[in-house]
Write a protein that holds these residues in place. Structure first.
Motif, short mmCIF file in Angstrom:
data_model
loop_
_atom_site.label_atom_id
_atom_site.label_comp_id
_atom_site.label_asym_id
_atom_site.label_seq_id
_atom_site.Cartn_x
_atom_site.Cartn_y
_atom_site.Cartn_z
N VAL A 75 -5.10 40.11 -31.12
CA VAL A 75 -5.80 41.38 -31.32
C VAL A 75 -5.61 41.73 -32.79
N ALA A 76 -6.72 41.93 -33.50
CA ALA A 76 -6.65 42.17 -34.95
C ALA A 76 -6.38 43.64 -35.26
N ALA A 77 -6.96 44.56 -34.49
CA ALA A 77 -6.80 45.98 -34.78
C ALA A 77 -7.09 46.81 -33.54
N VAL B 232 -0.66 51.11 -35.02
CA VAL B 232 0.25 50.15 -35.64
C VAL B 232 0.84 49.27 -34.54
N LEU B 233 0.86 47.97 -34.78
CA LEU B 233 1.38 47.01 -33.81
C LEU B 233 2.89 47.16 -33.68
N GLY B 234 3.36 47.23 -32.43
CA GLY B 234 4.79 47.34 -32.17
C GLY B 234 5.49 46.00 -32.27
N ARG B 235 6.79 46.02 -32.12
CA ARG B 235 7.60 44.81 -32.25
C ARG B 235 7.29 43.76 -31.19
N TYR C 69 -0.14 54.93 -32.03
CA TYR C 69 -0.86 55.86 -32.91
C TYR C 69 -0.27 57.25 -32.73
N LYS C 70 0.24 57.81 -33.82
CA LYS C 70 0.85 59.14 -33.79
C LYS C 70 -0.24 60.15 -34.15
#
Length: 179
Positions: free
Chosen positions: A118-120, A139-142, A149-150
């Motif tokens: 998944v790119a975005a 933002v991608l998680g660990r 997304y905040k």
């Protein structure tokens, strides 16, 4: 179709023999099959859609393989009898999957998967009237699957729209109504 085992005559023969049979090799096995010809039936709507989708996927694969980094990425995923082109076509053929959307205070957590990458993930928050209150990229998680997304807040009666995009640009859109 027949698999040929230990036949000295057919070890070196490939191709079509007199409009009757075709001999070819796939993954180290020699295969003998009846020669197929073009279908005489008119293609169905689903067949035409599949042909178009494959044409687009093939065009993507040809274009993307000009980038050495992406070519190396797809080649690293190729198995026996496959190459980077096959993997790029396969990636372009399927869209990513948004499996889950959760809310933690003002954070949207999206679980998105794709067979490749998944790119975005883009998040849009709309109010009850359909006006966009905010938008941005998650933002991608660990763990490599969850995207965060905040947001500033969630308007009552509004909705959150999630758009997951893979490397070829295939999009999957899901929305959640806010209570």
């Amino acid at each position: 179709m027949a698999l040929v085992k230990d036949n000295i005559l057919l070890q070196l023969v490939r191709g079509t023999l007199g409009d009757q049979i075709t001999i070819y090799e796939r993954n180290g096995q020699i295969i003998m099959a009846k020669k197929r010809g073009p279908s005489k039936n008119k293609p169905t709507t689903k067949q035409l859609e599949a042909r178009y989708k494959m044409k687009v996927a093939a065009a993507y694969a040809k274009l993307i393989l000009q980038d050495p980094a992406l070519k190396a990425y797809y080649k690293s995923l190729a198995g026996l009898g496959q190459n980077a082109y096959n993997m790029a076509v396969k990636d372009a053929y399927k869209s990513p999957e948004v499996q889950q959307i959760q809310f933690e205070d003002t954070t949207v957590v999206v679980t998105a998967k794709d067979e490749f990458r998944v790119a975005a993930v883009e998040i849009r928050i709309e109010d009850a009237a359909g006006n966009i209150q905010e938008r941005g990229n998650a933002v991608l998680g660990r763990n490599g699957v969850d995207w965060y997304y905040k947001g500033k807040g969630f308007p009552a009666g509004g909705r959150v729209i999630v758009v997951a995009v893979d490397l070829p640009g295939n999009e999957t859109v899901r929305e959640v109504r806010l209570e």
